[in-house]
Write a protein that holds these residues in place. Structure first.
Motif, PDB file in Angstrom:
ATOM      1  N   PRO A  60       0.796  -1.220   0.000  1.00  0.00           N
ATOM      2  CA  PRO A  60       0.000   0.000   0.000  1.00  0.00           C
ATOM      3  C   PRO A  60       0.837   1.282   0.000  1.00  0.00           C
ATOM      4  CG  PRO A  60       0.164  -0.817   2.227  1.00  0.00           C
ATOM      5  CD  PRO A  60       0.968  -1.765   1.372  1.00  0.00           C
ATOM      6  N   ALA A  61       2.145   1.151  -0.043  1.00  0.00           N
ATOM      7  CA  ALA A  61       3.025   2.316   0.124  1.00  0.00           C
ATOM      8  C   ALA A  61       2.699   3.487  -0.806  1.00  0.00           C
ATOM      9  CB  ALA A  61       4.486   1.890  -0.039  1.00  0.00           C
ATOM     10  N   PRO A  62       2.307   3.248  -2.074  1.00  0.00           N
ATOM     11  CA  PRO A  62       2.063   4.393  -2.962  1.00  0.00           C
ATOM     12  C   PRO A  62       0.780   5.170  -2.663  1.00  0.00           C
ATOM     13  CG  PRO A  62       2.543   2.390  -4.219  1.00  0.00           C
ATOM     14  CD  PRO A  62       2.251   1.977  -2.824  1.00  0.00           C
ATOM     15  N   PHE A  63      -0.043   4.681  -1.754  1.00  0.00           N
ATOM     16  CA  PHE A  63      -1.373   5.246  -1.581  1.00  0.00           C
ATOM     17  C   PHE A  63      -1.470   6.181  -0.375  1.00  0.00           C
ATOM     18  CE2 PHE A  63      -1.885   1.282  -3.890  1.00  0.00           C
ATOM     19  CZ  PHE A  63      -2.624   1.704  -4.986  1.00  0.00           C
ATOM     20  N   ARG A  64      -2.426   7.089  -0.459  1.00  0.00           N
ATOM     21  CA  ARG A  64      -2.685   8.028   0.635  1.00  0.00           C
ATOM     22  C   ARG A  64      -3.231   7.306   1.863  1.00  0.00           C
ATOM     23  NH1 ARG A  64      -7.477  10.179   2.138  1.00  0.00           N
ATOM     24  NH2 ARG A  64      -7.458  12.154   3.322  1.00  0.00           N
ATOM     25  N   VAL A 110      -8.706   1.362  -3.708  1.00  0.00           N
ATOM     26  CA  VAL A 110      -7.997   2.299  -2.829  1.00  0.00           C
ATOM     27  C   VAL A 110      -7.680   3.584  -3.584  1.00  0.00           C
ATOM     28  CG1 VAL A 110      -5.885   2.655  -1.496  1.00  0.00           C
ATOM     29  CG2 VAL A 110      -7.088   0.469  -1.356  1.00  0.00           C
ATOM     30  N   ALA A 111      -7.271   3.459  -4.842  1.00  0.00           N
ATOM     31  CA  ALA A 111      -6.961   4.648  -5.643  1.00  0.00           C
ATOM     32  C   ALA A 111      -8.198   5.510  -5.869  1.00  0.00           C
ATOM     33  CB  ALA A 111      -6.366   4.224  -6.979  1.00  0.00           C
ATOM     34  N   CYS A 112      -9.341   4.870  -6.092  1.00  0.00           N
ATOM     35  CA  CYS A 112     -10.585   5.623  -6.328  1.00  0.00           C
ATOM     36  C   CYS A 112     -10.951   6.477  -5.117  1.00  0.00           C
ATOM     37  CB  CYS A 112     -11.723   4.662  -6.651  1.00  0.00           C
ATOM     38  SG  CYS A 112     -11.654   3.923  -8.292  1.00  0.00           S
ATOM     39  N   PHE A 113     -10.865   5.893  -3.933  1.00  0.00           N
ATOM     40  CA  PHE A 113     -11.226   6.651  -2.735  1.00  0.00           C
ATOM     41  C   PHE A 113     -10.139   7.642  -2.336  1.00  0.00           C
ATOM     42  CE2 PHE A 113     -14.170   2.967  -2.028  1.00  0.00           C
ATOM     43  CZ  PHE A 113     -15.335   3.715  -2.162  1.00  0.00           C
ATOM     44  N   ASP A 114      -8.894   7.326  -2.670  1.00  0.00           N
ATOM     45  CA  ASP A 114      -7.836   8.308  -2.468  1.00  0.00           C
ATOM     46  C   ASP A 114      -8.108   9.577  -3.269  1.00  0.00           C
ATOM     47  OD1 ASP A 114      -6.292   6.928  -0.667  1.00  0.00           O
ATOM     48  OD2 ASP A 114      -4.575   6.658  -1.994  1.00  0.00           O
ATOM     49  N   ALA A 115      -8.599   9.393  -4.491  1.00  0.00           N
ATOM     50  CA  ALA A 115      -8.803  10.533  -5.394  1.00  0.00           C
ATOM     51  C   ALA A 115      -9.785  11.547  -4.827  1.00  0.00           C
ATOM     52  CB  ALA A 115      -9.275  10.038  -6.757  1.00  0.00           C
ATOM     53  N   ILE A 116     -10.772  11.071  -4.074  1.00  0.00           N
ATOM     54  CA  ILE A 116     -11.774  11.990  -3.516  1.00  0.00           C
ATOM     55  C   ILE A 116     -11.576  12.201  -2.018  1.00  0.00           C
ATOM     56  CG2 ILE A 116     -13.508  11.547  -5.297  1.00  0.00           C
ATOM     57  CD1 ILE A 116     -14.875   9.623  -3.366  1.00  0.00           C
ATOM     58  N   LYS A 117     -10.476  11.639  -1.492  1.00  0.00           N
ATOM     59  CA  LYS A 117     -10.115  11.802  -0.077  1.00  0.00           C
ATOM     60  C   LYS A 117     -11.245  11.381   0.869  1.00  0.00           C
ATOM     61  CE  LYS A 117      -6.618  15.406  -0.731  1.00  0.00           C
ATOM     62  NZ  LYS A 117      -6.539  15.280  -2.188  1.00  0.00           N
ATOM     63  N   ALA A 118     -11.925  10.273   0.519  1.00  0.00           N
ATOM     64  CA  ALA A 118     -13.018   9.774   1.360  1.00  0.00           C
ATOM     65  C   ALA A 118     -12.520   8.852   2.460  1.00  0.00           C
ATOM     66  CB  ALA A 118     -14.051   9.040   0.505  1.00  0.00           C
ATOM     67  N   THR A 119     -11.370   8.217   2.254  1.00  0.00           N
ATOM     68  CA  THR A 119     -10.818   7.291   3.238  1.00  0.00           C
ATOM     69  C   THR A 119      -9.812   8.007   4.133  1.00  0.00           C
ATOM     70  OG1 THR A 119      -9.420   6.575   1.382  1.00  0.00           O
ATOM     71  CG2 THR A 119     -11.160   5.083   2.081  1.00  0.00           C
ATOM     72  N   THR A 120      -9.592   7.432   5.301  1.00  0.00           N
ATOM     73  CA  THR A 120      -8.709   8.056   6.291  1.00  0.00           C
ATOM     74  C   THR A 120      -7.242   7.963   5.877  1.00  0.00           C
ATOM     75  OG1 THR A 120      -8.026   8.052   8.608  1.00  0.00           O
ATOM     76  CG2 THR A 120      -8.559   5.918   7.630  1.00  0.00           C
ATOM     77  N   ALA A 121      -6.488   8.953   6.259  1.00  0.00           N
ATOM     78  CA  ALA A 121      -5.030   8.933   6.075  1.00  0.00           C
ATOM     79  C   ALA A 121      -4.324   8.690   7.406  1.00  0.00           C
ATOM     80  CB  ALA A 121      -4.562  10.240   5.456  1.00  0.00           C
ATOM     81  N   ARG A 122      -5.050   8.183   8.400  1.00  0.00           N
ATOM     82  CA  ARG A 122      -4.464   7.907   9.712  1.00  0.00           C
ATOM     83  C   ARG A 122      -3.760   6.545   9.655  1.00  0.00           C
ATOM     84  NH1 ARG A 122      -8.402   9.475  12.352  1.00  0.00           N
ATOM     85  NH2 ARG A 122      -7.661  11.438  13.243  1.00  0.00           N
TER      86      ARG A 122
END
Length: 418
Positions: free
Chosen positions: A42-46, A205-217
């Motif tokens: 998952p390293a490349p993802f927000r 994961v990329a789709c939800f990263d794009a709209i910042k809907a998932t947590t970055a914690r």
């Protein structure tokens, strides 16, 4: 309204443990099953956290050919349906197959299978024109979500109506809502109904990263899902399945079946407003709640527990809180509310059915699951969200709700049967 529809069998495959007993123990103890993603790097993802299931399909009775043929989401559905059928006490030989139907909800279908196979046929994304010679023979089954219903029907011997319902994150509620209509109308004797999604893949994961809907914690996966908390910053992706055996009350009583709950009311609405946005007043969800309660002939004061959508996004939690106040009035301040997504993540289309299972088990055990990780409530979320610890109380009537991208809003009322 015709026949009354009741749940006589429950199967759950969810993060934190396989089977309904393990699922309920996790909720009752307020434990979380969120962790750093292990299915891929998952390293490349927000957002790099998820609620994964430690699931071995072979250990749960699936053979090598079935495992090759079925996407992980279909595998979860088949294994979970088998648990529900066994729990109901029904034997396939006792049923008229033409009077047994299947409905399965899913938001993203065979996403994991499609993602994996695209990497193969595109040689890791290097080929503009993919090479079909490297595809698995059953790639078409990954492409069509109807394969989920087909696999459950084949595995259970059901030859009645078979349907897939895909309405985003309300799919699990809407699939069961469709099933109870068939039971009420007498179109079937038994419905095997629920939902399944296995979306933890790079594309999701990329789709939800794009709209910042998932947590970055990402530094604290166990506490990353924080519905209604002032520090929440998005949902945690999950996976799972819940399936039910649903039949008429008369039939269940006639055969002496254990009845978990009656599904007394269901309604769904769409806000026709925005793909991902929600109006702050919660009007559409409130309308679905009111209609479901009307169908169940239930007053707001009768609601003992609200199983919230509670995704952990600021927009959803405030919208939902407003909807409860709008539909239940002053009783919204008295009814306990909780979000199990704080413990098992958000499995997209499957979560609505998983939350129905939690609602039925809350009635079964007179126990309200907690909202884990809720330490500092958002001042705009000022209801009783049952923080951290489960609560013992008489629970006869439960309202469970769902909200999905595209504006879908669904509500269901479950109640005990004397």
């Amino acid at each position: 309204m015709g026949h009354r529809a009741v749940i006589t069998g429950i199967g759950v495959t969810a993060p934190g443990g396989i089977g309904t007993k393990a699922f309920w123990n996790l909720l009752a103890e307020g434990r979380t099953a969120t962790r750093t993603i292990s299915f891929f790097d998952p390293a490349p993802f927000r957002s790099r956290v998820a609620a994964e299931i430690d699931f071995d399909p072979e250990a749960h009775g699936l053979g090598p050919q079935e495992i090759r043929r079925m996407d992980r989401g279909a595998q979860l559905a088949v294994v979970t349906a088998a648990e529900a059928l066994a729990d109901s006490g029904l034997e396939q030989g006792d049923l008229d197959p033409h009077r047994v139907g299947v409905t399965v909800g899913t938001a993203v279908g065979a996403t994991m299978g499609l993602d994996q196979e695209y990497r193969v046929v595109s040689d890791g994304g290097r080929l503009d024109l993919v090479d079909h010679a490297y595809a698995v023979p059953h790639l078409y089954d990954y492409f069509v979500p109807s394969s989920f219903a087909k696999e459950v029907a084949w595995s259970t011997g059901a030859e009645g109506p078979a349907t897939v319902v895909s309405t985003g994150c309300t799919s699990g509620l809407d699939a069961v809502g469709h099933a109870i209509e068939l039971v009420r109308d007498g179109e079937v004797d038994v419905m095997i109904a629920g939902a399944s999604d296995a979306p933890i893949s790079p594309i999701t994961v990329a789709c939800f990263d794009a709209i910042k809907a998932t947590t970055a914690r990402n530094d604290d996966p166990e506490h990353a899902s924080r519905p209604f908390d002032g520090s929440r910053n998005g949902f945690v992706l999950g996976e799972g399945s819940a399936m039910f055996v649903i039949e008429s009350l008369e039939r269940a009583r006639r055969r002496g079946a254990h009845i978990y709950a009656e599904i007394a009311g269901f309604a769904t609405r769409c806000n026709a407003f925005h793909m991902t946005g929600l109006r702050p007043d919660g009007r559409e969800m409130a309308e679905a709640i009111s209609r479901a309660m009307d169908e169940a002939r239930t007053d707001p004061a009768d609601v003992d527990y609200i199983n919230a959508h509670g995704s952990g996004t600021k927009q959803n939690d405030r919208h939902e809180t407003a909807a409860f106040k709008r539909s239940l009035g002053e009783h919204a301040y008295r009814a306990p509310v909780s979000s199990i997504k704080s413990m098992v993540g958000h499995s997209l289309g499957a979560i609505g059915s998983i939350e129905i299972a939690a609602s039925a088990l809350a009635i079964e055990y007179d126990l309200v699951p907690p909202t884990a990780n809720l330490h500092t409530p958002d001042p705009e979320c000022d209801l009783d969200y049952v923080p951290l610890t489960a609560r013992e109380q008489r629970t006869d009537t439960v309202l469970t709700v769902g909200s999905g991208f595209g504006g879908f809003q669904s509500a269901m009322v479950l109640r005990s049967v004397a």
